[in-house]
Write a protein that holds these residues in place. Sequence first.
Motif, PDB file in Angstrom:
ATOM      1  N   ARG A 150       0.837  -1.179   0.000  1.00  0.00           N
ATOM      2  CA  ARG A 150       0.000   0.000   0.000  1.00  0.00           C
ATOM      3  C   ARG A 150       0.884   1.245   0.000  1.00  0.00           C
ATOM      4  O   ARG A 150       1.891   1.288   0.703  1.00  0.00           O
ATOM      5  N   TYR A 151       0.496   2.229  -0.777  1.00  0.00           N
ATOM      6  CA  TYR A 151       1.247   3.474  -0.837  1.00  0.00           C
ATOM      7  C   TYR A 151       0.286   4.632  -0.609  1.00  0.00           C
ATOM      8  O   TYR A 151      -0.742   4.742  -1.287  1.00  0.00           O
ATOM      9  N   THR A 152       0.609   5.485   0.363  1.00  0.00           N
ATOM     10  CA  THR A 152      -0.283   6.575   0.754  1.00  0.00           C
ATOM     11  C   THR A 152       0.378   7.912   0.481  1.00  0.00           C
ATOM     12  O   THR A 152       1.568   8.101   0.785  1.00  0.00           O
ATOM     13  N   ILE A 153      -0.387   8.851  -0.074  1.00  0.00           N
ATOM     14  CA  ILE A 153       0.078  10.215  -0.329  1.00  0.00           C
ATOM     15  C   ILE A 153      -0.869  11.180   0.378  1.00  0.00           C
ATOM     16  O   ILE A 153      -2.097  11.078   0.226  1.00  0.00           O
ATOM     17  N   ASP A 154      -0.320  12.087   1.163  1.00  0.00           N
ATOM     18  CA  ASP A 154      -1.122  13.083   1.878  1.00  0.00           C
ATOM     19  C   ASP A 154      -0.611  14.483   1.547  1.00  0.00           C
ATOM     20  O   ASP A 154       0.602  14.735   1.561  1.00  0.00           O
ATOM     21  N   LYS A 155      -1.554  15.397   1.306  1.00  0.00           N
ATOM     22  CA  LYS A 155      -1.231  16.804   1.109  1.00  0.00           C
ATOM     23  C   LYS A 155      -2.145  17.629   2.019  1.00  0.00           C
ATOM     24  O   LYS A 155      -3.355  17.438   2.030  1.00  0.00           O
ATOM     25  N   LYS A 156      -1.556  18.563   2.768  1.00  0.00           N
ATOM     26  CA  LYS A 156      -2.329  19.407   3.677  1.00  0.00           C
ATOM     27  C   LYS A 156      -1.829  20.845   3.576  1.00  0.00           C
ATOM     28  O   LYS A 156      -0.650  21.100   3.317  1.00  0.00           O
ATOM     29  N   SER A 157      -2.744  21.774   3.816  1.00  0.00           N
ATOM     30  CA  SER A 157      -2.360  23.179   3.911  1.00  0.00           C
ATOM     31  C   SER A 157      -3.224  23.835   4.967  1.00  0.00           C
ATOM     32  O   SER A 157      -4.374  23.450   5.188  1.00  0.00           O
ATOM     33  N   ALA A 158      -2.664  24.856   5.644  1.00  0.00           N
ATOM     34  CA  ALA A 158      -3.394  25.529   6.715  1.00  0.00           C
ATOM     35  C   ALA A 158      -2.719  26.857   7.023  1.00  0.00           C
ATOM     36  O   ALA A 158      -1.547  27.072   6.712  1.00  0.00           O
ATOM     37  N   VAL A 159      -3.493  27.750   7.635  1.00  0.00           N
ATOM     38  CA  VAL A 159      -2.947  28.981   8.209  1.00  0.00           C
ATOM     39  C   VAL A 159      -3.294  28.938   9.686  1.00  0.00           C
ATOM     40  O   VAL A 159      -4.474  28.981  10.063  1.00  0.00           O
ATOM     41  N   VAL A 160      -2.268  28.844  10.535  1.00  0.00           N
ATOM     42  CA  VAL A 160      -2.475  28.612  11.964  1.00  0.00           C
ATOM     43  C   VAL A 160      -1.936  29.792  12.754  1.00  0.00           C
ATOM     44  O   VAL A 160      -0.828  30.267  12.523  1.00  0.00           O
ATOM     45  N   GLY A 161      -2.717  30.268  13.710  1.00  0.00           N
ATOM     46  CA  GLY A 161      -2.263  31.341  14.584  1.00  0.00           C
ATOM     47  C   GLY A 161      -3.155  31.420  15.800  1.00  0.00           C
ATOM     48  O   GLY A 161      -4.338  31.059  15.741  1.00  0.00           O
ATOM     49  N   THR A 162      -2.599  31.895  16.922  1.00  0.00           N
ATOM     50  CA  THR A 162      -3.350  31.952  18.177  1.00  0.00           C
ATOM     51  C   THR A 162      -3.039  33.252  18.905  1.00  0.00           C
ATOM     52  O   THR A 162      -1.876  33.680  18.935  1.00  0.00           O
ATOM     53  N   GLN A 163      -4.046  33.873  19.467  1.00  0.00           N
ATOM     54  CA  GLN A 163      -3.887  35.115  20.233  1.00  0.00           C
ATOM     55  C   GLN A 163      -3.875  34.805  21.719  1.00  0.00           C
ATOM     56  O   GLN A 163      -4.794  34.175  22.243  1.00  0.00           O
ATOM     57  N   PHE A 164      -2.802  35.218  22.419  1.00  0.00           N
ATOM     58  CA  PHE A 164      -2.712  35.060  23.858  1.00  0.00           C
ATOM     59  C   PHE A 164      -2.497  36.436  24.484  1.00  0.00           C
ATOM     60  O   PHE A 164      -1.384  36.954  24.503  1.00  0.00           O
ATOM     61  N   GLY A 165      -3.554  37.048  24.956  1.00  0.00           N
ATOM     62  CA  GLY A 165      -3.448  38.352  25.600  1.00  0.00           C
ATOM     63  C   GLY A 165      -2.881  39.377  24.646  1.00  0.00           C
ATOM     64  O   GLY A 165      -3.314  39.511  23.501  1.00  0.00           O
ATOM     65  N   SER A 166      -1.878  40.118  25.099  1.00  0.00           N
ATOM     66  CA  SER A 166      -1.278  41.169  24.280  1.00  0.00           C
ATOM     67  C   SER A 166      -0.071  40.687  23.497  1.00  0.00           C
ATOM     68  O   SER A 166       0.612  41.489  22.855  1.00  0.00           O
ATOM     69  N   ASN A 167       0.199  39.391  23.545  1.00  0.00           N
ATOM     70  CA  ASN A 167       1.392  38.850  22.888  1.00  0.00           C
ATOM     71  C   ASN A 167       0.995  37.704  21.961  1.00  0.00           C
ATOM     72  O   ASN A 167       1.219  36.540  22.275  1.00  0.00           O
ATOM     73  N   PRO A 168       0.419  38.026  20.798  1.00  0.00           N
ATOM     74  CA  PRO A 168      -0.074  36.959  19.926  1.00  0.00           C
ATOM     75  C   PRO A 168       1.057  36.254  19.188  1.00  0.00           C
ATOM     76  O   PRO A 168       2.118  36.827  18.936  1.00  0.00           O
ATOM     77  N   TYR A 169       0.804  34.982  18.864  1.00  0.00           N
ATOM     78  CA  TYR A 169       1.699  34.291  17.960  1.00  0.00           C
ATOM     79  C   TYR A 169       1.341  34.692  16.530  1.00  0.00           C
ATOM     80  O   TYR A 169       0.173  34.901  16.221  1.00  0.00           O
ATOM     81  N   PRO A 170       2.318  34.793  15.657  1.00  0.00           N
ATOM     82  CA  PRO A 170       1.995  35.163  14.271  1.00  0.00           C
ATOM     83  C   PRO A 170       1.252  34.037  13.562  1.00  0.00           C
ATOM     84  O   PRO A 170       1.382  32.865  13.916  1.00  0.00           O
ATOM     85  N   LYS A 171       0.488  34.430  12.555  1.00  0.00           N
ATOM     86  CA  LYS A 171      -0.176  33.420  11.737  1.00  0.00           C
ATOM     87  C   LYS A 171       0.863  32.733  10.869  1.00  0.00           C
ATOM     88  O   LYS A 171       1.706  33.372  10.247  1.00  0.00           O
ATOM     89  N   ILE A 172       0.794  31.413  10.835  1.00  0.00           N
ATOM     90  CA  ILE A 172       1.805  30.625  10.139  1.00  0.00           C
ATOM     91  C   ILE A 172       1.147  29.901   8.970  1.00  0.00           C
ATOM     92  O   ILE A 172       0.316  29.010   9.171  1.00  0.00           O
ATOM     93  N   PRO A 173       1.477  30.272   7.735  1.00  0.00           N
ATOM     94  CA  PRO A 173       0.969  29.491   6.599  1.00  0.00           C
ATOM     95  C   PRO A 173       1.745  28.177   6.515  1.00  0.00           C
ATOM     96  O   PRO A 173       2.979  28.165   6.597  1.00  0.00           O
ATOM     97  N   GLY A 174       1.036  27.095   6.407  1.00  0.00           N
ATOM     98  CA  GLY A 174       1.706  25.803   6.383  1.00  0.00           C
ATOM     99  C   GLY A 174       1.248  24.932   5.237  1.00  0.00           C
ATOM    100  O   GLY A 174       0.071  24.947   4.852  1.00  0.00           O
ATOM    101  N   LYS A 175       2.188  24.220   4.663  1.00  0.00           N
ATOM    102  CA  LYS A 175       1.895  23.235   3.643  1.00  0.00           C
ATOM    103  C   LYS A 175       2.687  21.977   3.943  1.00  0.00           C
ATOM    104  O   LYS A 175       3.835  22.042   4.378  1.00  0.00           O
TER     105      LYS A 175
END
Length: 222
Positions: free
Chosen positions: A1-26
């Motif tokens: 069996r051979y499996t191929i996966d492709k994913k993409s996302a834009v991930v980011g989280t706000q914590f108070g006054s110090n947010p993490y940046p949005k991270i585009p991911g592939k």
Amino acid sequence: RYTIDKKSAVVGTQFGSNPYPKIPGKGHWSHPTYKVALQYDIAPKSMVYGSISTGYKAGGFFLGKYARYDPEYITSYEAGTKNTFFNGRLQLNITGFYYQYKNFEQVIAYQVQGVRVITATNAGKATIYGGSLSLIALITENDRLAVDIGGTHAEYGKYDLRLVNPQLSDLSHTTIPHVPPVTAVLTYDHYWEAWGGNFDFQATTQIQTRTMMANFNTNTQY
């Protein structure tokens, strides 16, 4: 069996006054897997079997600053025997297993500025092994009793969470949470016919030893 996966996302989280940046991911992952199994009848009502198989779970993205995690791989070894006695009134099955993981995927929770963060990480390696015994007895034509007993040892390989957050711990060679070392299940069934139908009364009880629930901080918790 051979499996191929492709994913993409834009991930980011706000914590108070110090947010993490949005991270585009592939992500693009692929992997072959296989299974080889053998079985042999050592008697008319007894057989032994064994198998070697591999598995793969794609990586992905999760909330938090460290959002990307890698694919997980497993090599599984299993062996056992299945037997029936007394004209099928008693069944005895015994199984042993050994699982080797690479990039073992784990979801963790920790605190950042007083806010609970949940994210996914990879343990470098993990090993889970154990065995089980299953006994099923037909006491009468209408009554059946089943006993299942299992033992499991689960341990990380190298897994240093201080790389994710300095406040966390080095969990290398520690117990993997949520895996009870010993479990036992007792089940009783009574079957009968009434009013033109079939009925089954079942009573089940389960016992397990003390189980690690979380160990992501400096103190282990049960």
